[in-house]
Write an enzyme that holds these catalytic residues in place. Structure first.
Site, PDB file in Angstrom:
ATOM      1  CG  HIS A  33      18.476 -72.752 -50.326  1.00  0.00           C
ATOM      2  ND1 HIS A  33      18.058 -74.054 -50.392  1.00  0.00           N
ATOM      3  CD2 HIS A  33      17.403 -72.030 -49.938  1.00  0.00           C
ATOM      4  CE1 HIS A  33      16.784 -74.118 -50.035  1.00  0.00           C
ATOM      5  NE2 HIS A  33      16.356 -72.905 -49.772  1.00  0.00           N
TER       6      HIS A  33
ATOM      7  CG  ASP B 169      12.639 -74.404 -50.130  1.00  0.00           C
ATOM      8  OD1 ASP B 169      13.599 -73.630 -50.261  1.00  0.00           O
ATOM      9  OD2 ASP B 169      12.288 -74.873 -49.043  1.00  0.00           O
TER      10      ASP B 169
ATOM     11  CD  GLU C 204      17.235 -72.027 -46.149  1.00  0.00           C
ATOM     12  OE1 GLU C 204      16.601 -71.360 -45.331  1.00  0.00           O
ATOM     13  OE2 GLU C 204      16.785 -73.082 -46.634  1.00  0.00           O
ATOM     14  CD  GLU C 205      15.399 -76.161 -47.120  1.00  0.00           C
ATOM     15  OE1 GLU C 205      15.013 -75.948 -45.964  1.00  0.00           O
ATOM     16  OE2 GLU C 205      14.781 -75.784 -48.124  1.00  0.00           O
TER      17      GLU C 205
ATOM     18  CG  ASP D 171      14.862 -69.754 -49.808  1.00  0.00           C
ATOM     19  OD1 ASP D 171      14.257 -70.666 -50.404  1.00  0.00           O
ATOM     20  OD2 ASP D 171      15.332 -69.890 -48.667  1.00  0.00           O
TER      21      ASP D 171
ATOM     22  CG  HIS E 106      10.513 -77.970 -46.291  1.00  0.00           C
ATOM     23  ND1 HIS E 106      10.791 -77.535 -45.018  1.00  0.00           N
ATOM     24  CD2 HIS E 106      11.218 -77.163 -47.121  1.00  0.00           C
ATOM     25  CE1 HIS E 106      11.627 -76.511 -45.078  1.00  0.00           C
ATOM     26  NE2 HIS E 106      11.899 -76.257 -46.352  1.00  0.00           N
TER      27      HIS E 106
HETATM   28 ZN   LIG Z   1      14.426 -72.476 -49.103  1.00  0.00          ZN
END
Ligand SMILES: [Zn+2]
Length: 458
Positions: free
Chosen positions: A279, A291, A325-326, A354, A424
């Site tokens: 993503h 990520d 995606e997030e 991912d 994140h």
């Molecule tokens: Zn991800």
């Protein structure tokens, strides 16, 4: 594919052995090409350093769409196209503030960030006493009477006993995902969660929270793991502390965005589609290196590598940069929706990376028993490149909707020990990715996509 001279013997036992030998030669060439000329890390540098955080709806997300579109063309994809989708547009606004307020008038600041998709506090922030819980059961036991008007602090540590950190994440996710909605049901006015992180440091980790429409939406933040420990310690002293926090985030109207799809057309079965991707969006606090910039550049590497080696796939390969995606999964949903209506095409297989750009350890597969039996025959081919495990069960959030229409799914399984240190958080930067580890992931993905496009999934 180009290396097809043994196809005629495929049905004989001798042919099977030769095919495996030939496959191992092709995979060796793929590995050599990526190890010497691989572009994945350079492309990741552009995503991380020139473009930066790529939250859905942001200008950087749009730039990432442009960049990967151009890049896949430049790599020689037969076609590159966009799939339009509307995405949520959440903005963090000014940096959050949070403080422990002591009865003697002093305070101590806390490192926090708003949870993705959360509502902001009122202009003057929230100030209230804090109730710490470690589970929803504790919350239930306290009941609305004790919770009403307070800030609930979910101090649930990612379980260190799970060797695979994704299990610990899955276990702790409920407090970030549902904590704010459930606490609001009991009358809480705000929620703080311990960051979903496997290390102890000063960086708060964001991520989506999921409100329930029928329940009041209350502001929600994550504390760094160190500050979660400090707050917990201060609460245990049983002095009358309160906490102040102020967030400035809000959800704006949906905006138009895109999945980016680069295609290598199949020579024999062009209507059978093998999908591979990651993503393109990331959280706003991070460069989104692991990520999921890693998954994107590893997937694009398949186009440049196959072109360099003049490998022509028998089935069509689609390299997909999924959007959103997030905090919404709209790109993955859109890809499956379009796939469902494309009656002339069969989406036979999809692979997603991912789980970080770390050393690859295995692949997980969600497929029928007979498909898995065939796939498992390929396992030996991956051992020279560090993959020794094929797991039963595996996919990715963006390809999961394809699974519902019968597509066989796979997910790359890298080493998971460091992923949730940076996931994140602002520490998910290019420097956290090893060139060699990233390349090894790309090699194994390219090898699997080669085999899937060569042999299909019957
Ligand atoms: Zn991800």
């Amino acid at each position: 594919m180009k290396y097809l001279f043994l196809t005629a013997f495929l049905l004989t036992g001798m042919g099977m052995v030769c095919a495996q030998n030939n496959d191992s030669l092709v995979i060796r060439k793929i590995a050599d090409e990526i190890l010497t000329n691989g572009q994945a890390y350079n492309n990741l540098r552009i995503l991380c350093k020139q473009i930066g955080p790529r939250l859905s709806g942001s200008a950087q997300a749009a730039r990432a769409v442009d960049f990967t579109f151009r890049k896949m063309k430049e790599m020689g994809a037969d076609t590159v196209f966009l799939q339009e989708c509307m995405v949520p547009h959440w903005v963090r606004g000014k940096k959050e503030e949070a403080r422990i307020l002591y009865p003697n008038g002093t305070n101590r600041s806390l490192k926090v960030c708003a949870l993705g998709n959360s509502v902001g506090t009122p202009e003057k922030g929230l100030t209230a006493s804090v109730i710490e819980v470690r589970s929803f059961a504790e919350l239930e036991e306290l009941g609305a009477e004790k919770i009403r008007g307070h800030i609930v602090f979910f101090n649930y540590r990612m379980n260190p006993l799970f060797v695979n950190t994704f299990r610990a994440y899955g276990d702790a996710y409920q407090y970030r995902g549902s904590g704010p909605a459930i606490a609001a049901k009991f009358g809480a006015i705000g929620v703080m969660i311990r960051s979903l992180a496997s290390n102890d440091d000063d960086h708060p980790h964001t991520g989506t929270t999921e409100y329930v429409d029928s329940i009041r939406k209350i502001p929600a933040i994550a504390l760094s793991t160190n500050d979660a420990d400090i707050l917990s310690r201060e609460l245990k002293k049983r002095i009358a502390i309160r906490v102040f926090f102020k967030t400035n985030c809000r959800m704006l109207a949906d905006v138009k965005s895109y999945n980016v799809v680069g295609e290598l057309k199949g020579t024999e079965f062009p209507n059978e589609i093998v999908t591979v991707g990651g993503h393109l969006d990331s959280w706003d606090l991070a460069e989104g290196a692991h990520d999921d910039g890693a998954g994107c550049v590893q997937s694009m590497e398949i186009i440049s590598t196959f072109k360099a080696l003049a490998i022509q796939p028998r089935r069509t390969i689609r390299v997909v940069m999924f959007m959103n995606e997030e905090n919404g999964s709209r790109g993955g949903d859109k890809y499956a929706e379009i796939a469902r209506t494309a009656e002339d095409k069969k989406f036979i297989f999809a692979l997603e990376s991912d789980a970080g750009g770390f050393t690859p350890r295995g692949f997980g597969f969600t497929a029928s028993t007979s498909q898995k039996a065939r796939i498992w025959e390929w396992k030996k081919l991956f051992e020279p490149y560090g993959i020794c495990e094929f797991y039963d069960g595996g996919d990715g959030a963006d390809i999961e909707p394809l699974g519902k229409m019968g597509t066989a799914l796979a997910g790359l399984v890298p080493d998971s020990q460091r992923y949730f240190d940076v996931h994140h958080a602002e520490t998910d930067v290019l420097e956290a990715v090893s060139v060699r580890e990233l390349k090894l992931g790309a090699i194994n993905m390219a090898a699997l996509i080669y085999l899937a496009s060569e042999y299909g999934m019957n």
